[in-house]
Design a protein around this motif. Structure first.
Motif, mmCIF file in Angstrom:
data_model
loop_
_atom_site.group_PDB
_atom_site.id
_atom_site.type_symbol
_atom_site.label_atom_id
_atom_site.label_comp_id
_atom_site.label_asym_id
_atom_site.label_seq_id
_atom_site.Cartn_x
_atom_site.Cartn_y
_atom_site.Cartn_z
ATOM 1 N N TRP A 1 -1.320 -9.397 10.197
ATOM 2 C CA TRP A 1 -2.771 -9.457 10.382
ATOM 3 C C TRP A 1 -3.500 -8.932 9.153
ATOM 4 O O TRP A 1 -4.580 -9.416 8.806
ATOM 5 C CB TRP A 1 -3.170 -8.681 11.630
ATOM 6 N N ILE A 2 -2.918 -7.937 8.477
ATOM 7 C CA ILE A 2 -3.514 -7.465 7.229
ATOM 8 C C ILE A 2 -3.478 -8.572 6.174
ATOM 9 O O ILE A 2 -4.461 -8.821 5.462
ATOM 10 C CB ILE A 2 -2.767 -6.209 6.721
ATOM 11 N N GLY A 3 -2.331 -9.256 6.069
ATOM 12 C CA GLY A 3 -2.224 -10.361 5.127
ATOM 13 C C GLY A 3 -3.172 -11.496 5.448
ATOM 14 O O GLY A 3 -3.800 -12.082 4.542
ATOM 15 N N LEU A 4 -3.310 -11.818 6.739
ATOM 16 C CA LEU A 4 -4.231 -12.882 7.144
ATOM 17 C C LEU A 4 -5.670 -12.491 6.836
ATOM 18 O O LEU A 4 -6.460 -13.317 6.368
ATOM 19 C CB LEU A 4 -4.060 -13.168 8.633
ATOM 20 N N VAL B 1 -7.524 -23.918 -0.817
ATOM 21 C CA VAL B 1 -6.061 -23.858 -0.706
ATOM 22 C C VAL B 1 -5.496 -22.849 -1.693
ATOM 23 O O VAL B 1 -4.630 -22.032 -1.356
ATOM 24 C CB VAL B 1 -5.460 -25.255 -0.936
ATOM 25 N N ALA B 2 -5.985 -22.887 -2.936
ATOM 26 C CA ALA B 2 -5.483 -21.953 -3.951
ATOM 27 C C ALA B 2 -5.789 -20.505 -3.592
ATOM 28 O O ALA B 2 -4.962 -19.614 -3.789
ATOM 29 C CB ALA B 2 -6.088 -22.297 -5.318
ATOM 30 N N ALA B 3 -6.987 -20.262 -3.042
ATOM 31 C CA ALA B 3 -7.370 -18.895 -2.687
ATOM 32 C C ALA B 3 -6.558 -18.379 -1.506
ATOM 33 O O ALA B 3 -6.142 -17.217 -1.494
ATOM 34 C CB ALA B 3 -8.863 -18.838 -2.366
ATOM 35 N N PHE B 4 -6.321 -19.206 -0.517
ATOM 36 C CA PHE B 4 -5.576 -18.736 0.654
ATOM 37 C C PHE B 4 -4.110 -18.476 0.311
ATOM 38 O O PHE B 4 -3.472 -17.619 0.929
ATOM 39 C CB PHE B 4 -5.664 -19.766 1.794
ATOM 40 N N LYS B 5 -3.586 -19.201 -0.665
ATOM 41 C CA LYS B 5 -2.192 -19.011 -1.063
ATOM 42 C C LYS B 5 -2.056 -18.069 -2.261
ATOM 43 O O LYS B 5 -1.031 -18.088 -2.936
ATOM 44 C CB LYS B 5 -1.557 -20.366 -1.417
ATOM 45 N N VAL B 6 -3.044 -17.239 -2.498
ATOM 46 C CA VAL B 6 -3.025 -16.372 -3.679
ATOM 47 C C VAL B 6 -1.817 -15.443 -3.639
ATOM 48 O O VAL B 6 -1.437 -14.921 -2.591
ATOM 49 C CB VAL B 6 -4.329 -15.555 -3.754
ATOM 50 N N MET C 1 -1.791 -6.999 -9.974
ATOM 51 C CA MET C 1 -2.753 -5.906 -10.022
ATOM 52 C C MET C 1 -2.459 -4.831 -8.990
ATOM 53 O O MET C 1 -2.767 -3.649 -9.208
ATOM 54 C CB MET C 1 -4.175 -6.446 -9.831
ATOM 55 N N ALA C 2 -1.881 -5.209 -7.853
ATOM 56 C CA ALA C 2 -1.597 -4.237 -6.799
ATOM 57 C C ALA C 2 -0.151 -3.779 -6.801
ATOM 58 O O ALA C 2 0.176 -2.753 -6.209
ATOM 59 C CB ALA C 2 -1.944 -4.835 -5.433
ATOM 60 N N GLY C 3 0.723 -4.552 -7.433
ATOM 61 C CA GLY C 3 2.138 -4.204 -7.436
ATOM 62 C C GLY C 3 2.854 -4.788 -6.238
ATOM 63 O O GLY C 3 2.231 -5.334 -5.314
ATOM 64 N N PRO C 4 4.181 -4.700 -6.205
ATOM 65 C CA PRO C 4 4.953 -5.273 -5.088
ATOM 66 C C PRO C 4 4.598 -4.686 -3.732
ATOM 67 O O PRO C 4 4.771 -5.336 -2.706
ATOM 68 C CB PRO C 4 6.402 -4.938 -5.468
ATOM 69 N N SER C 5 4.076 -3.460 -3.720
ATOM 70 C CA SER C 5 3.748 -2.819 -2.444
ATOM 71 C C SER C 5 2.459 -3.343 -1.841
ATOM 72 O O SER C 5 2.166 -3.084 -0.673
ATOM 73 C CB SER C 5 3.647 -1.301 -2.632
ATOM 74 N N GLY C 6 1.658 -4.071 -2.614
ATOM 75 C CA GLY C 6 0.410 -4.604 -2.086
ATOM 76 C C GLY C 6 -0.715 -3.599 -2.062
ATOM 77 O O GLY C 6 -1.545 -3.605 -1.142
ATOM 78 N N GLY C 7 -0.780 -2.713 -3.049
ATOM 79 C CA GLY C 7 -1.863 -1.752 -3.113
ATOM 80 C C GLY C 7 -1.612 -0.521 -2.271
ATOM 81 O O GLY C 7 -0.513 -0.324 -1.743
ATOM 82 N N PRO C 8 -2.638 0.325 -2.095
ATOM 83 C CA PRO C 8 -2.482 1.552 -1.307
ATOM 84 C C PRO C 8 -2.063 1.256 0.135
ATOM 85 O O PRO C 8 -2.769 0.568 0.864
ATOM 86 C CB PRO C 8 -3.885 2.182 -1.352
ATOM 87 N N GLU D 1 -2.360 -2.253 1.921
ATOM 88 C CA GLU D 1 -3.583 -2.779 2.524
ATOM 89 C C GLU D 1 -4.131 -4.005 1.806
ATOM 90 O O GLU D 1 -5.036 -4.654 2.308
ATOM 91 C CB GLU D 1 -4.659 -1.685 2.564
ATOM 92 N N ASP D 2 -3.645 -4.316 0.613
ATOM 93 C CA ASP D 2 -4.108 -5.491 -0.120
ATOM 94 C C ASP D 2 -3.077 -6.619 -0.116
ATOM 95 O O ASP D 2 -3.183 -7.568 -0.892
ATOM 96 C CB ASP D 2 -4.446 -5.105 -1.569
ATOM 97 N N THR D 3 -2.100 -6.534 0.758
ATOM 98 C CA THR D 3 -1.072 -7.571 0.865
ATOM 99 C C THR D 3 -1.678 -8.871 1.380
ATOM 100 O O THR D 3 -2.486 -8.863 2.311
ATOM 101 C CB THR D 3 0.045 -7.114 1.822
ATOM 102 N N THR D 4 -1.298 -9.981 0.772
ATOM 103 C CA THR D 4 -1.697 -11.300 1.266
ATOM 104 C C THR D 4 -0.515 -11.952 1.977
ATOM 105 O O THR D 4 0.602 -11.448 1.930
ATOM 106 C CB THR D 4 -2.165 -12.198 0.115
ATOM 107 N N LEU D 5 -0.767 -13.073 2.631
ATOM 108 C CA LEU D 5 0.292 -13.725 3.400
ATOM 109 C C LEU D 5 1.449 -14.172 2.517
ATOM 110 O O LEU D 5 2.623 -14.019 2.883
ATOM 111 C CB LEU D 5 -0.278 -14.919 4.170
ATOM 112 N N VAL D 6 1.140 -14.725 1.348
ATOM 113 C CA VAL D 6 2.210 -15.197 0.463
ATOM 114 C C VAL D 6 3.007 -14.013 -0.079
ATOM 115 O O VAL D 6 4.233 -14.105 -0.239
ATOM 116 C CB VAL D 6 1.631 -16.052 -0.678
ATOM 117 N N MET D 7 2.336 -12.897 -0.344
ATOM 118 C CA MET D 7 3.063 -11.695 -0.750
ATOM 119 C C MET D 7 3.979 -11.221 0.368
ATOM 120 O O MET D 7 5.098 -10.754 0.116
ATOM 121 C CB MET D 7 2.074 -10.589 -1.124
ATOM 122 N N LEU D 8 3.522 -11.333 1.604
ATOM 123 C CA LEU D 8 4.341 -10.930 2.746
ATOM 124 C C LEU D 8 5.560 -11.833 2.884
ATOM 125 O O LEU D 8 6.656 -11.367 3.231
ATOM 126 C CB LEU D 8 3.508 -10.964 4.026
#
Length: 297
Positions: A71-74, A226-231, A238-245, A248-255
């Motif tokens: 849900w955070i990624g979404l 499409v490009a923005a949703f699949k970022v 910029m956030a690193g593999p952990s997805g920020g603090p 909390e900045d993880t996106t779906l593709v990062m997940l």
């Protein structure tokens, strides 16, 4: 002799087109169709990186509903679309209007605006990280004028906004070229007639330019959505593999990347997230196209 040559050519014709298309078909099948079908199949299994897995039905999708990181990624991917798409629809059009006229030196500016497009995203990401770092150029300037240092890369929302800025900055030149092609097809007589009627620059833009390039704006909106949703790259760099603090900045593709890679990667669960990303991106394109048809009717 002539008849035999003609018959031989006729026998070869049905095969020849397929021989020319074979390399493209093989590449498409190996790198697009097969991964797509494999992802769909894996989404209904509990497959891991080194384990084939078994059929589990909708278990992966039910788990998504209770996964906080999903849900955070979404949320972040949706915010990315909301923040990036309007900017990439409007700003490149204004930029195209600025560089449309043939005046001395305009080629330099066109090339300069397009340079970020051809630059490596890794290089671009590192440059912006250096600029926005706690000890970077931007914070040094802010400290000089008395504002103080800002945590662009440590604050959850500022980090997401910074990644959006990078994507908009990098995409401006690409969509500018698309708009330049569309503006070249706008009849000059329409602008001249509007000017004769007393329309100013802003009014001509709203009543002549925008309606003339509306279909192109829809195209840009669909592509940028499409490009923005699949970022992935901008936020990852910029956030690193952990997805920020706290992630909390993880996106779906990062997940997807985090869940499905490694020796113990949950390929089945990552495939289920990929299916959700695919469905949402298709839905975004259909919504944009439907809105365009409704406006035309």
């Amino acid at each position: 002799m002539a008849m035999s040559t003609v018959s031989r050519v006729r026998r070869q014709l049905p095969v020849s087109p397929w021989l020319f298309a074979a390399p493209g078909l093989l590449i498409t099948g190996a790198f697009i169709l097969y991964p797509f079908v494999s992802t769909l199949v894996n989404a209904f299994t509990d497959r891991r990186t080194l384990v084939p897995g078994r059929f589990v039905g909708l278990a992966n999708f039910r788990e998504l509903l209770n996964d906080e990181m999903f849900w955070i990624g979404l949320r972040n991917s949706t915010l990315y679309v909301v923040g990036v798409v309007p900017a990439l629809v409007v700003l490149p059009l204004l930029l195209a209007l600025l560089v449309q006229k043939n005046i001395p030196g305009i080629t330099f500016f066109r090339s300069a605006f397009y340079t970020p497009v051809v630059a490596s995203i890794v290089v671009v990401g590192l440059i912006w990280v250096w600029l926005l770092d706690e000890r970077g150029l931007v914070n040094s300037l802010l400290e000089t004028v008395g504002v103080g240092r800002v945590g662009f890369l440590s604050d959850q929302w500022l980090l997401l906004l910074s990644a959006m800025t990078v994507m908009v900055w990098k995409g401006l030149g690409y969509y500018m070229i698309i708009y330049l092609a569309a503006l070249a097809n706008v009849p000059r007589e329409l602008h001249e007639a509007a000017a004769v009627d007393g329309a100013g620059a802003v009014r001509r833009f709203l009543t002549v330019t925008v309606p003339a390039v509306r279909s192109t704006m829809v195209l840009v909106g669909a592509l940028s959505s499409v490009a923005a949703f699949k970022v992935f790259s901008e936020v990852y760099l910029m956030a690193g593999p952990s997805g920020g603090p706290a992630g909390e900045d993880t996106t779906l593709v990062m997940l997807v990347q985090r869940t499905g890679t490694g020796l113990t990667g949950r390929v089945g669960y990552a495939s289920a997230i990929s299916v959700v990303v695919f469905v949402v991106t298709v839905a975004l394109m259909l919504l944009v196209l439907r809105a365009d048809r409704r406006d035309e009717s």
